[in-house]
Design a protein around this motif. Structure first.
Motif, short mmCIF file in Angstrom:
data_model
loop_
_atom_site.label_atom_id
_atom_site.label_comp_id
_atom_site.label_asym_id
_atom_site.label_seq_id
_atom_site.Cartn_x
_atom_site.Cartn_y
_atom_site.Cartn_z
N UNK A 6 0.83 -1.34 0.06
CA UNK A 6 0.12 -0.10 0.00
C UNK A 6 0.82 1.29 0.00
N UNK A 7 1.81 1.29 0.76
CA UNK A 7 2.88 2.37 0.88
C UNK A 7 3.48 2.60 -0.51
N UNK A 57 2.32 1.79 -3.40
CA UNK A 57 1.46 2.46 -4.13
C UNK A 57 1.13 3.68 -4.13
N UNK A 58 1.05 4.22 -3.02
CA UNK A 58 1.00 5.60 -2.53
C UNK A 58 2.07 6.26 -3.10
N UNK A 59 3.28 5.71 -2.84
CA UNK A 59 4.67 6.44 -3.41
C UNK A 59 4.64 6.73 -4.80
N UNK A 92 2.00 6.72 -6.71
CA UNK A 92 1.08 7.84 -7.31
C UNK A 92 1.91 9.28 -7.33
N UNK A 93 2.31 9.56 -6.09
CA UNK A 93 3.06 10.57 -5.96
C UNK A 93 3.96 10.91 -6.98
N UNK A 105 2.57 11.80 -10.44
CA UNK A 105 2.12 13.19 -10.64
C UNK A 105 3.35 14.20 -10.74
N UNK A 106 4.25 13.92 -9.98
CA UNK A 106 5.37 14.85 -9.70
C UNK A 106 6.20 14.72 -11.28
N UNK A 159 5.10 15.09 -13.96
CA UNK A 159 4.79 16.21 -15.04
C UNK A 159 5.64 17.19 -14.61
N UNK A 160 6.31 17.33 -13.75
CA UNK A 160 7.29 18.57 -13.57
C UNK A 160 8.46 18.27 -13.70
N UNK A 194 0.31 -5.96 -4.00
CA UNK A 194 -1.07 -5.70 -3.27
C UNK A 194 -2.00 -6.93 -3.63
#
Ligand SMILES: [Cu+2]
Lengths: 113, 528
Positions: free
Chosen positions: A67-68, A70-72, A74-75, A78-79, A81-82, A102
């Motif tokens: 789970x951790x 997956x969260x990482x 996702x972040x 997103x990032x 893109x920059x 998972x």
């Protein structure tokens, strides 16, 4: 039905409030947003209606590092893109790995039960 | 059966799906962000103590108020609200686990990742975001807010909002599906009902922010979604569709906790349970319909509708006050730290609510729009209201979570400092705002009472900071010299007080019969 009643009633209340706004507002955007939210509320009501609570699942909590991850992931996605494409690749890989991990965790849990 | 290894390993700390660990974890880093965002407020108050620029540049000031507000909403209050639900809802309904624990765990980690992303804007060339916590278009577009800081703010907001959304889905599903035998919907404890309302609001309103912020990123880097005459209004609709309900997301759980505290420390069953349940649901639904009262001054919304729904909110709010006061009347009240914070919540939120009636009325709102009156109003609701409710919850539930008591004397000292500090900080804002002091400025002219009012606010802010230090000291003292709490130090009414403190991984070894919303109170009545 008893469990679902408050949720269905709540969705109905939102629908009425949204309907009044449709009549009152000359701009379509506000009532449209409100109607979208009301439909989400109907989904919650429907879920409560169709999924009555199962007979006491007594299970103890577990560990999940996937789970951790997956969260990482996702972040990172997103990032990227920059930051650039390289992070997109790492993030994508991490997401796939995290989801597979998972799935394995869930399968192991089901087997134990 | 799978059991978490007992050793307190790092893996156990980061990877446990135990709802209690998730709750503590979320609360811990939310409190960290509270200290950080609070420190920003102190810098701002120092700058504003006297007219003229002394401490920071205008540019830095813009970053500070943006990150203060964003931190407090996205990373502090909303996560704290869900953390309370995550920890106590399963215990209150007699469940051994939560629904979709892995989803909750993902949400748990998205929030601090969002926080780090948002605050890392300070390290970029143009600095952190400075378009306010609302990031209104066109102020937040690429021309007016150049640089990565604004983008990092968008991503941070997206991650944290998605995280809270996942936590809410898990809590609500737990309530729907994992209740203990006998725990019907109309036997849910008051706090759990407040979490039902909270989660419904999160699930229906938070997606609007996710859409708003995603489109803001597209607007900045691809095409001007929020350009033209109606673009900024569209952004405001999407933003406030989240931005008003979130205020209730960070209100309901705390009024729920306050209701539990008031009942337990009045030694009475909560008065008017059914009316409260109904009013919570109506309150939540109405609060979805009022968002454009933040937009009266745009001249682009149906003011009558939004003024009407905003004013009707008084009715369910009145029912809740009636129930809280009704519970206290005739009870034998014990003024513990938790109860003091609960009473403080009831008193101070009233000021927030009453000033809310003023800004809910378009003609009056035109006068105080974008002034310190609004700042004073919402700090009365969020700080003096919700945060007081949070501390009521902390003093009430800390023994359950840790097995140790907090020191009552330090708790009362914190309460006194917070109560004085809050009024000293926020009441003068109502005055200076009414006199016309605009919000979000680093400097002001020395006219009317502005100097005096600002100096008072600054003194108040540091009084609050002192109260926070007292709380941290209390945490330290209670862990250094622990006083064991036992299962039920307050003679609680609800199931969480049935199990050990802290509860075992599976929560309960046994459960008492549940015949009402206060099963342990029933049991004591039966025994006496
Ligand atoms: Cu509002």
């Amino acid at each position: 039905m008893k469990v679902a009643l408050p949720f269905v009633a709540w969705a109905a209340l939102l629908t009425v409030l949204a309907a009044v706004l449709w009549v009152w507002s000359s701009d379509h955007v506000p009532p449209a947003i409100f109607t979208a939210a009301a439909s989400v509320a109907w989904c919650v009501g429907l879920y409560a209606l169709l999924r009555p609570f199962p007979r006491a699942v007594r299970r103890a909590p577990d560990l999940s590092l996937a789970s951790g991850l997956v969260a990482l992931a996702i972040a990172m996605l997103l990032l990227s893109a920059l930051v650039g494409e390289w992070l997109l690749l790492i993030g994508g890989g991490a997401l796939v790995a995290g989801l597979v991990w998972l799935a394995r965790e869930l399968r192991a849990e089901r087997r134990v039960r | 059966m799978l059991v978490v290894p007992r050793r307190a390993s790092l893996i156990g700390w980061v990877g446990s799906t135990d709802h209690k660990r998730i709750g503590v974890r979320v609360a811990t880093y939310a409190f960290g962000f509270f200290l950080l965002s609070g420190a920003f407020a102190l810098v701002m108050r120092t700058e504003l103590a006297r007219p003229g620029l002394q401490v920071v540049s205008e540019n830095t000031y813009n970053e500070l108020f943006t990150m203060h507000g964003s931190g407090m909403f996205f990373l502090v209050m909303a996560p704290l609200a869900l953390a309370l639900g995550m920890y106590f809802v399963p215990l209150q309904i007699g469940a051994s686990d939560i629904a979709w624990p892995r989803l909750a765990l993902i949400g748990d980690w998205l929030i601090p990742l969002g926080g780090v992303t948002m605050f890392s804007g300070f390290l970029t060339d143009h600095g952190a975001a400075k378009a306010g916590w609302t990031a209104f278009a066109p102020l937040s577009d690429i021309d007016r807010s150049p640089g990565y800081g604004m983008d990092l703010w968008i991503f941070g907001g997206l991650l944290a909002t998605a995280g809270v959304l996942l936590l809410a889905i898990s809590v609500l599903t737990t309530i729907v599906r994992f209740r203990a035998p006998g725990m019907t919907m109309l036997r849910l404890p008051v706090f759990t009902w407040s979490m039902v309302a909270t989660c419904l609001l999160v699930i229906t309103s938070f997606p609007a922010l996710i859409v708003a912020l995603s489109l803001l990123f597209v607007d900045r880097h691809f095409s001007g979604v929020y350009e033209g005459a109606s673009g900024p209004v569209l952004y405001q609709h999407l933003f406030w569709f989240y931005g008003h309900p979130v205020v209730y997301v960070i209100f309901f759980p705390f009024i729920g906790a306050v209701a539990e505290v008031v009942a337990v420390f009045s030694r009475r069953r909560f008065f008017g349970y059914h009316a409260l349940v109904l009013s919570l649901l109506v309150f939540a639904a109405l609060s979805m319909s009022v968002w454009a009262h933040h937009m009266f001054a745009t001249g682009r919304v149906t003011n009558q509708y939004f003024a009407l729904t905003s004013t009707i909110l008084l009715v369910p709010a009145g029912v809740e006050y009636f129930d809280l006061i009704g519970t206290m009347i005739g009870g034998s009240i014990l003024l513990s730290s938790a109860m003091l914070f609960a009473v403080g919540f009831i008193v101070l939120f009233l000021i927030g609510g009453l000033t809310g009636i003023i800004v809910a009325s378009p003609p009056l709102d035109y006068h105080v729009h974008d002034t310190y009156f609004v700042v004073g109003h919402f700090h009365y609701t969020i700080f003096a209201g919700s945060l007081f409710g949070f501390f009521a919850a902390v003093y009430y539930w800390y023994p359950k979570v840790t097995g140790r008591m907090l020191r009552e004397r330090l708790g009362k000292l914190q309460f006194v400092l917070y109560f004085l500090g809050a009024n000293l900080t926020f009441f003068p804002m109502l005055v200076s705002g009414y006199e016309g002091m605009p919000r979000r400025v680093a400097d002001y002219e020395n006219i009317h009472d502005l100097s005096l009012m600002n100096m008072l606010s600054t003194i108040g802010a540091f009084t609050i900071a002192l109260g926070t230090l007292v709380f941290l000291w209390n945490l330290r003292v209670s862990s250094r010299k622990p006083v064991p709490a036992g299962n039920d130090p307050w003679q609680g009414h609800t199931l969480e007080w049935w199990t050990t403190s802290p509860p075992p991984p599976h929560n309960f070894d046994s459960l008492p019969p549940v015949r009402s919303y206060s099963p342990l109170y029933d049991r004591r009545l039966g025994e006496s």
